[in-house]
Scaffold this motif. Structure first.
Motif, PDB file in Angstrom:
ATOM      1  N   HIS A  74      -9.511  19.496   2.295  1.00 17.09           N
ATOM      2  CA  HIS A  74      -8.128  19.403   1.820  1.00 17.09           C
ATOM      3  C   HIS A  74      -7.462  20.783   1.897  1.00 17.09           C
ATOM      4  O   HIS A  74      -7.853  21.710   1.174  1.00 17.09           O
ATOM      5  CB  HIS A  74      -8.102  18.902   0.379  1.00 17.09           C
ATOM      6  CG  HIS A  74      -8.854  17.617   0.173  1.00 17.09           C
ATOM      7  ND1 HIS A  74      -8.456  16.434   0.746  1.00 17.09           N
ATOM      8  CD2 HIS A  74      -9.987  17.335  -0.535  1.00 17.09           C
ATOM      9  CE1 HIS A  74      -9.304  15.474   0.392  1.00 17.09           C
ATOM     10  NE2 HIS A  74     -10.236  15.990  -0.382  1.00 17.09           N
ATOM     11  N   ALA A  75      -6.461  20.902   2.752  1.00 16.35           N
ATOM     12  CA  ALA A  75      -5.820  22.199   2.997  1.00 16.35           C
ATOM     13  C   ALA A  75      -4.625  22.385   2.062  1.00 16.35           C
ATOM     14  O   ALA A  75      -3.516  21.946   2.347  1.00 16.35           O
ATOM     15  CB  ALA A  75      -5.363  22.268   4.455  1.00 16.35           C
ATOM     16  N   LEU A  76      -4.880  23.047   0.934  1.00 16.30           N
ATOM     17  CA  LEU A  76      -3.789  23.316  -0.008  1.00 16.30           C
ATOM     18  C   LEU A  76      -3.273  24.746   0.149  1.00 16.30           C
ATOM     19  O   LEU A  76      -2.441  25.192  -0.629  1.00 16.30           O
ATOM     20  CB  LEU A  76      -4.268  23.119  -1.457  1.00 16.30           C
ATOM     21  CG  LEU A  76      -4.888  21.769  -1.820  1.00 16.30           C
ATOM     22  CD1 LEU A  76      -5.175  21.702  -3.318  1.00 16.30           C
ATOM     23  CD2 LEU A  76      -3.987  20.616  -1.421  1.00 16.30           C
ATOM     24  N   VAL A  85       0.865  -1.190   0.000  1.00 16.03           N
ATOM     25  CA  VAL A  85       0.000   0.000   0.000  1.00 16.03           C
ATOM     26  C   VAL A  85       0.895   1.230   0.000  1.00 16.03           C
ATOM     27  O   VAL A  85       1.570   1.525   0.986  1.00 16.03           O
ATOM     28  CB  VAL A  85      -0.910   0.019   1.249  1.00 16.03           C
ATOM     29  CG1 VAL A  85      -1.778   1.282   1.236  1.00 16.03           C
ATOM     30  CG2 VAL A  85      -1.781  -1.218   1.311  1.00 16.03           C
ATOM     31  N   LEU A  86       0.946   1.907  -1.125  1.00 17.58           N
ATOM     32  CA  LEU A  86       1.705   3.166  -1.184  1.00 17.58           C
ATOM     33  C   LEU A  86       0.875   4.237  -0.484  1.00 17.58           C
ATOM     34  O   LEU A  86      -0.341   4.292  -0.671  1.00 17.58           O
ATOM     35  CB  LEU A  86       1.943   3.558  -2.642  1.00 17.58           C
ATOM     36  CG  LEU A  86       2.871   2.600  -3.383  1.00 17.58           C
ATOM     37  CD1 LEU A  86       2.591   2.622  -4.869  1.00 17.58           C
ATOM     38  CD2 LEU A  86       4.323   2.950  -3.113  1.00 17.58           C
ATOM     39  N   ALA A  87       1.531   5.057   0.325  1.00 24.57           N
ATOM     40  CA  ALA A  87       0.778   6.050   1.097  1.00 24.57           C
ATOM     41  C   ALA A  87       1.344   7.432   0.848  1.00 24.57           C
ATOM     42  O   ALA A  87       2.541   7.657   1.038  1.00 24.57           O
ATOM     43  CB  ALA A  87       0.850   5.722   2.589  1.00 24.57           C
ATOM     44  N   GLY A  88       0.486   8.332   0.415  1.00 24.77           N
ATOM     45  CA  GLY A  88       0.955   9.702   0.222  1.00 24.77           C
ATOM     46  C   GLY A  88      -0.133  10.568  -0.362  1.00 24.77           C
ATOM     47  O   GLY A  88      -0.906  10.131  -1.217  1.00 24.77           O
ATOM     48  N   SER A  89      -0.201  11.775   0.146  1.00 20.18           N
ATOM     49  CA  SER A  89      -1.182  12.694  -0.385  1.00 20.18           C
ATOM     50  C   SER A  89      -0.644  13.298  -1.677  1.00 20.18           C
ATOM     51  O   SER A  89       0.555  13.512  -1.802  1.00 20.18           O
ATOM     52  CB  SER A  89      -1.445  13.792   0.647  1.00 20.18           C
ATOM     53  OG  SER A  89      -2.812  14.066   0.654  1.00 20.18           O
ATOM     54  N   LEU A  90      -1.519  13.586  -2.619  1.00 20.99           N
ATOM     55  CA  LEU A  90      -1.050  14.038  -3.929  1.00 20.99           C
ATOM     56  C   LEU A  90      -1.246  15.538  -4.135  1.00 20.99           C
ATOM     57  O   LEU A  90      -1.530  15.995  -5.251  1.00 20.99           O
ATOM     58  CB  LEU A  90      -1.720  13.217  -5.037  1.00 20.99           C
ATOM     59  CG  LEU A  90      -1.284  11.746  -5.034  1.00 20.99           C
ATOM     60  CD1 LEU A  90      -2.077  10.928  -6.048  1.00 20.99           C
ATOM     61  CD2 LEU A  90       0.212  11.617  -5.313  1.00 20.99           C
ATOM     62  N   ASP A  91      -1.068  16.316  -3.049  1.00 24.67           N
ATOM     63  CA  ASP A  91      -0.969  17.762  -3.233  1.00 24.67           C
ATOM     64  C   ASP A  91       0.388  18.015  -3.887  1.00 24.67           C
ATOM     65  O   ASP A  91       1.300  17.196  -3.749  1.00 24.67           O
ATOM     66  CB  ASP A  91      -1.062  18.480  -1.885  1.00 24.67           C
ATOM     67  CG  ASP A  91      -0.049  17.961  -0.884  1.00 24.67           C
ATOM     68  OD1 ASP A  91      -0.015  16.727  -0.657  1.00 24.67           O
ATOM     69  OD2 ASP A  91       0.746  18.756  -0.360  1.00 24.67           O
ATOM     70  N   ARG A  92       0.557  19.117  -4.597  1.00 25.34           N
ATOM     71  CA  ARG A  92       1.792  19.368  -5.369  1.00 25.34           C
ATOM     72  C   ARG A  92       2.163  18.076  -6.111  1.00 25.34           C
ATOM     73  O   ARG A  92       3.225  17.490  -5.880  1.00 25.34           O
ATOM     74  CB  ARG A  92       2.956  19.780  -4.473  1.00 25.34           C
ATOM     75  CG  ARG A  92       2.580  20.777  -3.413  1.00 25.34           C
ATOM     76  CD  ARG A  92       2.920  22.199  -3.806  1.00 25.34           C
ATOM     77  NE  ARG A  92       2.368  23.137  -2.856  1.00 25.34           N
ATOM     78  CZ  ARG A  92       1.319  23.942  -3.040  1.00 25.34           C
ATOM     79  NH1 ARG A  92       0.686  23.953  -4.177  1.00 25.34           N
ATOM     80  NH2 ARG A  92       0.883  24.757  -2.131  1.00 25.34           N
ATOM     81  N   ASP A 144      -6.930  16.037   8.094  1.00 22.49           N
ATOM     82  CA  ASP A 144      -5.480  15.841   7.940  1.00 22.49           C
ATOM     83  C   ASP A 144      -5.120  15.094   6.650  1.00 22.49           C
ATOM     84  O   ASP A 144      -4.195  14.304   6.616  1.00 22.49           O
ATOM     85  CB  ASP A 144      -4.892  15.134   9.174  1.00 22.49           C
ATOM     86  CG  ASP A 144      -5.480  13.745   9.372  1.00 22.49           C
ATOM     87  OD1 ASP A 144      -6.417  13.359   8.629  1.00 22.49           O
ATOM     88  OD2 ASP A 144      -5.012  13.029  10.273  1.00 22.49           O
ATOM     89  N   THR A 145      -5.849  15.380   5.564  1.00 23.61           N
ATOM     90  CA  THR A 145      -5.548  14.719   4.283  1.00 23.61           C
ATOM     91  C   THR A 145      -4.279  15.282   3.653  1.00 23.61           C
ATOM     92  O   THR A 145      -3.626  14.629   2.854  1.00 23.61           O
ATOM     93  CB  THR A 145      -6.713  14.896   3.294  1.00 23.61           C
ATOM     94  OG1 THR A 145      -6.924  16.303   3.097  1.00 23.61           O
ATOM     95  CG2 THR A 145      -7.993  14.267   3.806  1.00 23.61           C
ATOM     96  N   VAL A 146      -3.962  16.532   3.989  1.00 23.30           N
ATOM     97  CA  VAL A 146      -2.711  17.170   3.567  1.00 23.30           C
ATOM     98  C   VAL A 146      -2.117  17.745   4.855  1.00 23.30           C
ATOM     99  O   VAL A 146      -2.812  18.494   5.553  1.00 23.30           O
ATOM    100  CB  VAL A 146      -2.976  18.324   2.564  1.00 23.30           C
ATOM    101  CG1 VAL A 146      -1.678  19.044   2.209  1.00 23.30           C
ATOM    102  CG2 VAL A 146      -3.670  17.799   1.308  1.00 23.30           C
ATOM    103  N   ALA A 147      -0.878  17.365   5.177  1.00 23.51           N
ATOM    104  CA  ALA A 147      -0.287  17.826   6.444  1.00 23.51           C
ATOM    105  C   ALA A 147      -0.250  19.354   6.461  1.00 23.51           C
ATOM    106  O   ALA A 147       0.275  19.986   5.533  1.00 23.51           O
ATOM    107  CB  ALA A 147       1.112  17.254   6.603  1.00 23.51           C
TER     108      ALA A 147
END
Ligand code: R5P
Length: 306
Positions: free
Chosen positions: A250-252, A56-63, A273-276
């Motif tokens: 989502h806090a961009l 399971v790859l884990a990471g938010s895809l902001d930027r 907390d979907t984007v730190a």
């Protein structure tokens, strides 16, 4: 020694998410090792055994642009090294807003991005993607997808922190999230009318019933430039409807936007907390882990209707 069936692999900068997911899934996790070559290319190495395991790859895809190639390289490497399944938990899924050709000649990036990820992954779990003209993820993703709704934890937060809320979506598109949160929080809701004139030029107007005396809670899926939230906050303040609580799934946005929102009249600005982000106040990791377990077992093959 028996090997754990699942391994969480953290995409660059996403170790806290990977650790939280691994705790919920009761499995191990490892960081993806990246090397940046002098010519600008990227080397990717997996420092854990993946043979026969569910990766399971884990990471938010902001930027997203800098994250996407390492993600594809890692997924392909995991599969070549014998992983039984390769999935992605991306609490924020990028490239969902360009879901049509707004101007002649434009690329419909949501479709291209979906094709790209679908070619290397078996499943995808995300939180409230921006579904608008595309109504369901499986219209564009050909892999198993699972949408985790942020509405239940947001409604729980509201019940614990706001005595008499009035949920307000800044545009018609937000009705899907606002209606669900208000149902769960047992509060009235409405949406504003928004016109976007440019990336940083937005105007909003009031429509429908107002609920003076209640605490206005502005809720949107994405806060990016913050112009939508800023326009909505100014409108409520100038109409004498009170200091809004601003919630973004989502806090961009950056610190400057945060400061401007408070200056403009917001009583508080918070996010899932979907984007730190310093505004994170609502945790999604347990629900994401549950969804990942289900989708990898093939229990839920479809995304939630919009
Ligand atoms: C767009 O339709 C989304 O739901 C958000 O309203 C939008 O992405 C917010 O963007 P910004 O913060 O740049 O106004």
């Amino acid at each position: 020694m028996k090997r754990e069936p699942t391994l969480v692999l953290a995409l660059p900068g996403c170790s806290p998410l990977a650790a939280a997911l691994a705790r919920s899934l009761r499995c191990g996790w490892s960081e993806l090792a990246l090397h940046h070559f002098p010519d600008g290319e990227t080397g990717v190495r997996i420092d854990a055994t993946v043979d026969g395991r569910r990766v399971v790859l884990a990471g938010s895809l902001d930027r997203p642009d800098a994250k996407t190639l390492p993600l594809i390289f890692a997924a392909d490497a995991a599969r070549e090294l014998g992983a039984a399944q390769v999935g992605l938990i991306a609490p924020y899924l990028a490239y969902m807003r360009q879901d049509t050709r707004f101007q002649p000649g434009e690329a419909v990036t949501s479709r291209s991005y979906a094709r790209l990820l679908s070619a290397s992954l078996d499943f995808l779990v995300t939180v409230d993607p921006h579904l608008h003209r595309v109504r369901r993820l499986d219209e564009i993703y050909s892999i198993r997808t699972q949408v985790v709704p942020a509405a239940p934890p947001i409604a729980r937060w509201l019940r614990g922190h706001v005595a008499s809320p009035w949920l307000i979506g800044p545009d018609e598109e937000s009705a899907q999230w606002v209606a669900e949160v208000s149902r769960l929080a047992d509060a009235p809701w409405s949406v504003l009318r928004k016109t976007r004139h440019g990336d940083r030029d937005v105007s909003v107007s009031l429509t429908g019933r107002e609920w003076p005396g209640r605490v206005p809670v502005l809720l949107d899926d994405i806060i990016s430039t913050g112009e939508t939230m800023l326009a909505a906050t100014s409108l409520l303040m100038s109409a004498g409807l009170g200091h809004p609580v601003c919630i973004g799934v989502h806090a961009l946005f950056d610190g400057e936007v945060h400061r401007r929102l408070l200056q403009c009249g917001a009583s508080r600005v918070l996010s899932c907390d979907t984007v730190a982000h310093p505004s994170n106040a609502i945790r999604m990791a347990p629900a994401l882990a549950r969804a990942s377990r289900q989708v990898s077992l093939g229990k839920s093959a479809a995304s939630r209707p919009a």
